[in-house]
Design a protein around this motif. Structure first.
Motif, mmCIF file in Angstrom:
data_model
loop_
_atom_site.group_PDB
_atom_site.id
_atom_site.type_symbol
_atom_site.label_atom_id
_atom_site.label_comp_id
_atom_site.label_asym_id
_atom_site.label_seq_id
_atom_site.Cartn_x
_atom_site.Cartn_y
_atom_site.Cartn_z
ATOM 1 N N GLN A 115 46.350 29.667 38.759
ATOM 2 C CA GLN A 115 46.951 29.643 37.415
ATOM 3 C C GLN A 115 45.986 30.183 36.373
ATOM 4 O OE1 GLN A 115 50.207 28.765 36.541
ATOM 5 N NE2 GLN A 115 49.567 29.727 34.650
ATOM 6 N N THR A 116 44.722 29.797 36.477
ATOM 7 C CA THR A 116 43.739 30.292 35.511
ATOM 8 C C THR A 116 43.473 31.771 35.723
ATOM 9 O OG1 THR A 116 42.792 28.090 35.305
ATOM 10 C CG2 THR A 116 41.442 29.913 34.539
ATOM 11 N N HIS A 117 43.424 32.219 36.987
ATOM 12 C CA HIS A 117 43.288 33.663 37.249
ATOM 13 C C HIS A 117 44.464 34.417 36.640
ATOM 14 C CE1 HIS A 117 39.771 34.376 39.725
ATOM 15 N NE2 HIS A 117 40.048 33.319 40.472
ATOM 16 N N LEU A 118 45.661 33.876 36.795
ATOM 17 C CA LEU A 118 46.849 34.507 36.219
ATOM 18 C C LEU A 118 46.739 34.587 34.700
ATOM 19 C CD1 LEU A 118 49.750 35.628 36.503
ATOM 20 C CD2 LEU A 118 50.550 33.253 36.349
ATOM 21 N N ASN A 119 46.315 33.497 34.070
ATOM 22 C CA ASN A 119 46.185 33.493 32.611
ATOM 23 C C ASN A 119 45.157 34.514 32.143
ATOM 24 O OD1 ASN A 119 48.091 31.468 32.400
ATOM 25 N ND2 ASN A 119 46.582 29.825 32.369
ATOM 26 N N LEU A 120 44.046 34.624 32.859
ATOM 27 C CA LEU A 120 43.043 35.642 32.503
ATOM 28 C C LEU A 120 43.605 37.044 32.708
ATOM 29 C CD1 LEU A 120 39.734 34.105 33.855
ATOM 30 C CD2 LEU A 120 40.082 34.989 31.545
ATOM 31 N N GLY A 121 44.306 37.253 33.814
ATOM 32 C CA GLY A 121 44.901 38.564 34.070
ATOM 33 C C GLY A 121 45.881 38.971 32.997
ATOM 34 N N ILE A 122 46.717 38.037 32.566
ATOM 35 C CA ILE A 122 47.681 38.321 31.503
ATOM 36 C C ILE A 122 46.960 38.642 30.202
ATOM 37 C CG2 ILE A 122 49.452 37.260 30.037
ATOM 38 C CD1 ILE A 122 50.373 35.731 32.600
ATOM 39 N N LEU A 123 45.924 37.875 29.889
ATOM 40 C CA LEU A 123 45.151 38.119 28.676
ATOM 41 C C LEU A 123 44.563 39.527 28.692
ATOM 42 C CD1 LEU A 123 43.858 36.934 26.038
ATOM 43 C CD2 LEU A 123 41.902 36.308 27.478
ATOM 44 N N TYR A 124 43.980 39.927 29.823
ATOM 45 C CA TYR A 124 43.383 41.260 29.929
ATOM 46 C C TYR A 124 44.436 42.359 29.851
ATOM 47 C CZ TYR A 124 38.950 39.058 31.218
ATOM 48 O OH TYR A 124 37.790 38.318 31.229
ATOM 49 N N LEU A 125 45.584 42.147 30.486
ATOM 50 C CA LEU A 125 46.644 43.150 30.419
ATOM 51 C C LEU A 125 47.138 43.343 28.990
ATOM 52 C CD1 LEU A 125 48.825 42.496 33.589
ATOM 53 C CD2 LEU A 125 47.481 44.539 33.069
ATOM 54 N N LYS A 126 47.262 42.252 28.257
ATOM 55 C CA LYS A 126 47.712 42.352 26.864
ATOM 56 C C LYS A 126 46.710 43.104 26.000
ATOM 57 C CE LYS A 126 50.693 38.293 26.640
ATOM 58 N NZ LYS A 126 50.885 36.952 26.059
ATOM 59 N N ASN A 127 45.462 43.150 26.454
ATOM 60 C CA ASN A 127 44.410 43.845 25.713
ATOM 61 C C ASN A 127 44.065 45.182 26.342
ATOM 62 O OD1 ASN A 127 43.662 41.932 23.563
ATOM 63 N ND2 ASN A 127 43.299 40.579 25.304
ATOM 64 N N TYR A 128 44.927 45.657 27.241
ATOM 65 C CA TYR A 128 44.758 46.947 27.899
ATOM 66 C C TYR A 128 43.441 47.044 28.669
ATOM 67 C CZ TYR A 128 48.546 47.815 24.694
ATOM 68 O OH TYR A 128 49.732 47.720 23.990
ATOM 69 N N GLN A 129 42.996 45.940 29.216
ATOM 70 C CA GLN A 129 41.787 45.900 30.029
ATOM 71 C C GLN A 129 42.218 45.787 31.488
ATOM 72 O OE1 GLN A 129 40.346 42.496 27.702
ATOM 73 N NE2 GLN A 129 38.447 43.653 27.394
ATOM 74 N N ASN A 130 42.794 46.893 31.990
ATOM 75 C CA ASN A 130 43.426 46.886 33.300
ATOM 76 C C ASN A 130 42.464 46.594 34.441
ATOM 77 O OD1 ASN A 130 45.767 47.458 31.940
ATOM 78 N ND2 ASN A 130 45.720 49.644 32.394
ATOM 79 N N ASN A 131 41.264 47.114 34.375
ATOM 80 C CA ASN A 131 40.311 46.879 35.468
ATOM 81 C C ASN A 131 39.960 45.392 35.558
ATOM 82 O OD1 ASN A 131 40.234 49.558 36.186
ATOM 83 N ND2 ASN A 131 38.433 50.014 34.945
ATOM 84 N N GLN A 132 39.757 44.762 34.432
ATOM 85 C CA GLN A 132 39.451 43.328 34.446
ATOM 86 C C GLN A 132 40.663 42.515 34.896
ATOM 87 O OE1 GLN A 132 38.075 44.036 30.544
ATOM 88 N NE2 GLN A 132 36.248 42.767 30.841
ATOM 89 N N ALA A 133 41.847 42.958 34.496
ATOM 90 C CA ALA A 133 43.066 42.250 34.908
ATOM 91 C C ALA A 133 43.239 42.299 36.417
ATOM 92 C CB ALA A 133 44.286 42.865 34.223
ATOM 93 N N GLU A 134 42.912 43.442 37.026
ATOM 94 C CA GLU A 134 43.064 43.588 38.470
ATOM 95 C C GLU A 134 42.149 42.644 39.250
ATOM 96 O OE1 GLU A 134 42.561 47.642 39.629
ATOM 97 O OE2 GLU A 134 44.360 48.287 38.561
ATOM 98 N N SER A 135 41.035 42.274 38.663
ATOM 99 C CA SER A 135 40.109 41.377 39.367
ATOM 100 C C SER A 135 40.573 39.932 39.333
ATOM 101 C CB SER A 135 38.692 41.502 38.801
ATOM 102 O OG SER A 135 38.636 40.966 37.494
ATOM 103 N N HIS A 136 41.678 39.678 38.643
ATOM 104 C CA HIS A 136 42.215 38.323 38.580
ATOM 105 C C HIS A 136 43.586 38.322 39.169
ATOM 106 C CE1 HIS A 136 38.949 36.534 36.341
ATOM 107 N NE2 HIS A 136 38.913 37.639 35.646
#
Length: 121
Positions: free
Chosen positions: A100-121
Motif C-alpha cells: 500500500q505504501t509502495h502504491l502511494n509513493l508510485g501514485i505520488l511520483y506519477l502525479k509529479n511526472y517522475q516516471n522512473n521513481q514511480a516504476e521502482s514502487h
C-alpha cells in the motif's frame, strides 16, 4: 474528542484513536479535519515511549496520503518514505501494508511526472 481527553495517560491509545478518526474523515473527503486529527495523532505518538510499530507506520502512511491530497508533495514523500522504512526495516508491515505504501509513493511520483521513481514502487 471527549474520549481522548478522558484518557490523557495513554498516549499510544490516543494516537491510534486520532489516526483512525482522521482516516475516516479523510475517506469522507474532509481533508482539513483529517489533517488536524492526524497532526494530533502524531503529537500523541511523539509522547509515547513505543514509537515504532505497525500502527505508527499506518499513521505515517495516512499523514503522507493526506499531504499528497492537499498538494504538499515534498511533505507527502517524506512521510510515505518514513512509513515504508518503518514497515520494512522494523518488520512491522505485512506484505499488504508495504504494498500500500509502495502504491502511494508510485501514485505520488506519477502525479509529479517522475516516471522512473514511480516504476521502482
Amino acid at each position: 474528542m471527549k474520549l481522548a481527553s478522558e484518557n490523557k495517560n495513554n498516549t499510544l491509545q490516543n494516537a491510534i484513536l486520532f489516526n483512525n478518526y482522521g482516516h475516516f474523515l479523510h475517506e469522507m473527503g474532509s481533508y482539513a479535519q483529517a489533517l488536524h486529527m492526524y497532526e494530533k495523532a502524531l503529537l500523541f505518538w511523539s509522547q509515547s515511549p513505543n514509537q515504532a510499530d505497525g500502527s505508527y507506520a499506518k499513521l505515517l502512511n495516512n499523514f503522507g496520503e493526506i499531504q499528497a491530497d492537499l498538494g504538499n508533495k515534498t511533505v507527502a514523500e517524506k512521510y510515505l518514505k518514513k512509513a515504508l522504512d518503518v514497515k520494512q526495516k522494523d518488520a512491522f508491515g505485512t506484505p499488504l501494508d508495504i504494498a500500500q505504501t509502495h502504491l502511494n509513493l508510485g501514485i505520488l511520483y506519477l502525479k509529479n511526472y517522475q516516471n522512473n521513481q514511480a516504476e521502482s514502487h
